[in-house]
Design an enzyme around this catalytic site. Structure first.
Site, short mmCIF file in Angstrom:
data_model
loop_
_atom_site.label_atom_id
_atom_site.label_comp_id
_atom_site.label_asym_id
_atom_site.label_seq_id
_atom_site.Cartn_x
_atom_site.Cartn_y
_atom_site.Cartn_z
N VAL A 91 0.84 -1.20 0.00
CA VAL A 91 0.00 0.00 0.00
C VAL A 91 0.88 1.25 0.00
O VAL A 91 2.09 1.16 0.19
CB VAL A 91 -0.96 0.02 1.21
N CYS A 278 9.24 7.79 -5.19
CA CYS A 278 10.19 7.24 -4.22
C CYS A 278 11.30 8.17 -3.74
O CYS A 278 11.54 8.28 -2.54
CB CYS A 278 10.86 6.00 -4.81
C1 UDX Z 1 13.16 4.70 -8.52
C2 UDX Z 1 14.30 3.66 -8.42
O1 UDX Z 1 15.08 3.69 -9.62
C3 UDX Z 1 13.71 2.27 -8.18
O2 UDX Z 1 14.75 1.33 -7.99
C4 UDX Z 1 12.82 2.32 -6.95
O3 UDX Z 1 12.22 1.06 -6.73
C5 UDX Z 1 11.75 3.38 -7.10
O4 UDX Z 1 12.36 4.65 -7.36
P1 UDX Z 1 11.46 5.41 -10.41
O5 UDX Z 1 11.06 6.51 -9.48
O6 UDX Z 1 10.39 4.62 -11.05
O7 UDX Z 1 12.41 4.37 -9.68
O8 UDX Z 1 12.30 6.06 -11.62
P2 UDX Z 1 13.83 6.35 -11.92
O9 UDX Z 1 14.14 5.80 -13.24
O10 UDX Z 1 14.72 5.99 -10.82
O11 UDX Z 1 13.81 7.93 -12.10
C6 UDX Z 1 13.51 8.82 -11.03
C7 UDX Z 1 13.59 10.25 -11.49
O12 UDX Z 1 14.96 10.61 -11.73
C8 UDX Z 1 12.84 10.54 -12.78
O13 UDX Z 1 12.17 11.77 -12.69
C9 UDX Z 1 13.94 10.59 -13.82
O14 UDX Z 1 13.61 11.40 -14.92
C10 UDX Z 1 15.08 11.20 -13.01
N1 UDX Z 1 16.42 10.88 -13.54
C11 UDX Z 1 16.86 9.59 -13.56
C12 UDX Z 1 17.22 11.90 -13.99
O15 UDX Z 1 16.84 13.07 -13.98
N2 UDX Z 1 18.48 11.59 -14.47
C13 UDX Z 1 18.95 10.32 -14.52
O16 UDX Z 1 20.10 10.12 -14.96
C14 UDX Z 1 18.11 9.28 -14.05
P1 ADP Z 2 2.63 2.14 -4.93
O1 ADP Z 2 3.38 2.99 -5.91
O2 ADP Z 2 3.39 1.95 -3.64
O3 ADP Z 2 2.14 0.85 -5.51
P2 ADP Z 2 -0.08 3.20 -5.16
O4 ADP Z 2 -0.67 4.45 -4.54
O5 ADP Z 2 0.02 3.11 -6.64
O6 ADP Z 2 1.34 2.99 -4.45
O7 ADP Z 2 -0.93 1.93 -4.68
C1 ADP Z 2 -1.27 1.64 -3.38
C2 ADP Z 2 -2.67 1.02 -3.38
O8 ADP Z 2 -2.95 0.53 -2.06
C3 ADP Z 2 -3.82 1.97 -3.72
O9 ADP Z 2 -4.53 1.48 -4.84
C4 ADP Z 2 -4.71 1.98 -2.44
O10 ADP Z 2 -6.10 2.04 -2.72
C5 ADP Z 2 -4.34 0.66 -1.81
N1 ADP Z 2 -4.60 0.57 -0.37
C6 ADP Z 2 -4.20 1.44 0.60
N2 ADP Z 2 -4.60 1.00 1.82
C7 ADP Z 2 -5.25 -0.18 1.63
C8 ADP Z 2 -5.90 -1.14 2.51
N3 ADP Z 2 -5.92 -0.97 3.82
N4 ADP Z 2 -6.47 -2.23 1.94
C9 ADP Z 2 -6.44 -2.41 0.60
N5 ADP Z 2 -5.85 -1.56 -0.26
C10 ADP Z 2 -5.25 -0.45 0.22
#
Ligand code: UDX
Ligand code: ADP
Length: 466
Positions: A91, A278
């Site tokens: 979640v 993240c």
């Molecule tokens: C990140 C981590 O890579 C992943 O391992 C973790 O599980 C979740 O967070 P994500 O957020 O999906 O993944 O995308 P990522 O490709 O890491 O890019 C993050 C941000 O950094 C984006 O906005 C991207 O455009 C930017 N970025 C990335 C740059 O600006 N320059 C780069 O060289 C790489």
């Molecule tokens: P992530 O990127 O971590 O997957 P999201 O916001 O895309 O995060 O997804 C998290 C999901 O978890 C949402 O769809 C939300 O409705 C669901 N969620 C949150 N709390 C609960 C709960 N108690 N039971 C079931 N689903 C839940």
């Protein structure tokens, strides 16, 4: 311990793709993904595979193969928990927006709710797997709730952080650099639980890439990995500003340092700023944890990564304003891209939102073309900042379905997301229909600067002197 039924709570960007791949690779395991959001579940069950709630290249084919066979999406959370041998918690854990730790700590109320629900719905022993990114020692809290509110059943808690990146989620899941499994390595039951999850991944991941650690190391490794990746982006972005003031070119610098095998070439791409669900959240969380242990220097060190990122977004907006003769009031500015990176419809923490906000404060009219993001999502994002009224946001910001319509009559174009299709646009046609002088602000260094300059555009690209 043989796992035959898995339940995943949370059908979001992490839960959906991860479970789809587990189901595809382990046809003998029943995988149920549950969510309280019925609309999301309906979308996962949609006949039309292009309408899945998460867009990821290759995901539709995997869902198409496994759904109805051993992959199910449902809103019957209790039933799925009751049936499962292993329950993943996937979640959302956004940054807190209230109270102690506001703006920094992760809000764990959804995790706690899940733990309580697992405890009350369980009618047998279970392995509970933390998939969401969580602060170090959250497993302790989850265990405490399970042990004290349950019906006397035994729970083993594992941490199995997700390292998938959006846009390449399927690739990352099918061929991960590593799978990390943290558990109670001091007891036999703990080791058994770890092994049960290792066996699930071993269906397709080579054993040398499956690492097991204690729970705390696993939780901290996830925060550390994201902090390191974000730090690389902020490091290169900080130097992009220096390049703009000198004759250096950030691309040449990036290429040159990336050839050093100790540094490596990845995550050295300058940009308008990193986004995504993240990086910022995890670093803020890390900073909060360090402060709560009194480690102020460590906290300040990591906080700087966020400060540089905010600075990068701000200076991009300021550059646009300055180049448009210090006023954007009433001017049409076109954004190409709204997602936080290409090949995803996710907009969480996207740089586009913050750049738009700064320009809207100056009275600009923003038109956005993004191939995957809906207008409703853009309004949700901008309204969430609470900077203006909803009415004002709808007056000043609009989305366009066609990039040429979005650019027609614009005073400036800003590239916020590196969608490949922007390279292929007919830039002569766009030039002919824009206000002169035509200005492009390439926040992703995506476009061919020389070609555009030949057409007559003035091009600003991050990290290159004008
Ligand atoms: C990140 C981590 O890579 C992943 O391992 C973790 O599980 C979740 O967070 P994500 O957020 O999906 O993944 O995308 P990522 O490709 O890491 O890019 C993050 C941000 O950094 C984006 O906005 C991207 O455009 C930017 N970025 C990335 C740059 O600006 N320059 C780069 O060289 C790489
Ligand atoms: P992530 O990127 O971590 O997957 P999201 O916001 O895309 O995060 O997804 C998290 C999901 O978890 C949402 O769809 C939300 O409705 C669901 N969620 C949150 N709390 C609960 C709960 N108690 N039971 C079931 N689903 C839940």
């Amino acid at each position: 311990m043989n796992i035959s039924k898995i339940c995943c709570i949370g059908a979001g960007y992490v839960g959906g793709p991860t479970m789809a791949v587990i189901a595809q690779k382990c046809p003998q395991i029943q995988v149920k993904v549950v969510d309280i959001n019925q609309a999301r579940i309906d979308a996962w069950n949609s006949e039309d595979l292009s309408a899945l709630p998460v867009y990821e290249p290759g995901l539709d084919a995997i869902v198409g193969e496994a759904r109805g066979r051993n992959l199910f999406f449902s809103s019957e959370v209790d039933l799925a928990i009751e049936e499962a041998d292993m329950v993943f918690i996937s979640v959302n854990t956004p940054t807190k927006t209230y109270g102690e730790g506001k703006g920094q700590a992760a809000d764990l109320k959804w995790i706690e709710k899940c733990a309580r629900q697992i405890a009350s719905a369980s009618k047998s022993n279970k392995i509970v797997v933390e998939k969401s990114t969580l602060p170090v020692r959250t497993a302790e809290a989850v265990k405490d709730i399970l042990d004290n509110t349950g019906n006397g059943y035994k729970f083993q808690i594992l941490s199995n952080p997700e390292f998938l990146a959006e846009g390449t989620a399927v690739e990352d899941l099918l061929d991960p650099d590593r799978v990390l499994i943290g558990g109670d390595t001091s007891t036999e039951e703990g080791l058994e639980a770890i092994q049960a999850l290792v066996d699930v991944y071993a269906h397709w991941v080579p054993s040398e890439r499956i690492l097991s650690t204690n729970v705390w190391s696993s939780e901290l490794s996830k925060l550390t990995a994201n902090a390191f990746l974000a730090q690389r982006v902020s490091s290169i972005n900080s130097l992009s500003e220096l390049c703009e003031s000198t004759e250096a070119d950030i691309y040449e610098v990036s290429r040159a340092i990336g050839k050093d095998s100790r540094i490596g070439p990845k995550f050295l791409q300058p940009s308008v700023g990193f986004g995504g669900s993240c990086f910022q959240k995890d670093i803020l969380n890390l900073v909060y944890i360090c402060r709560s242990y009194g480690l102020f220097e460590v906290a300040d060190y990591w906080e700087q990564v966020i400060k540089i990122n905010d600075h990068q977004k701000g200076r991009f907006a300021k550059k646009i304003i300055k180049s448009l003769y210090n006023t954007v009031s009433g001017k049409k500015i076109t954004f190409l891209g709204w997602a936080f990176k290409k090949d995803t419809n996710d907009t969480r923490e996207s740089a586009a939102i913050y750049v738009a906000d700064l320009l809207l404060n100056e009275g600009a009219n923003i038109y956005v073309y993004d191939p995957k993001v809906s207008e409703d999502q853009m309004y949700n994002d901008i309204d969430y900042l609470n900077t203006r009224t909803k009415v004002e946001n709808r007056r000043l910001l609009q989305s366009e379905f066609d990039p040429y319509a979005a650019c027609k009559g614009a005073h400036a174009i800003a590239v916020l997301t590196e969608w490949d299709e922007f390279r292929e646009l007919d830039w002569q046609k766009i030039y002919d229909q824009m206000q002169k002088p035509c200005q492009i602000f390439d926040g992703r260094n995506l476009l061919d600067k020389q070609k555009l300059e030949k057409i007559g555009f003035r091009v600003y690209a991050i990290g290159k002197s004008s």
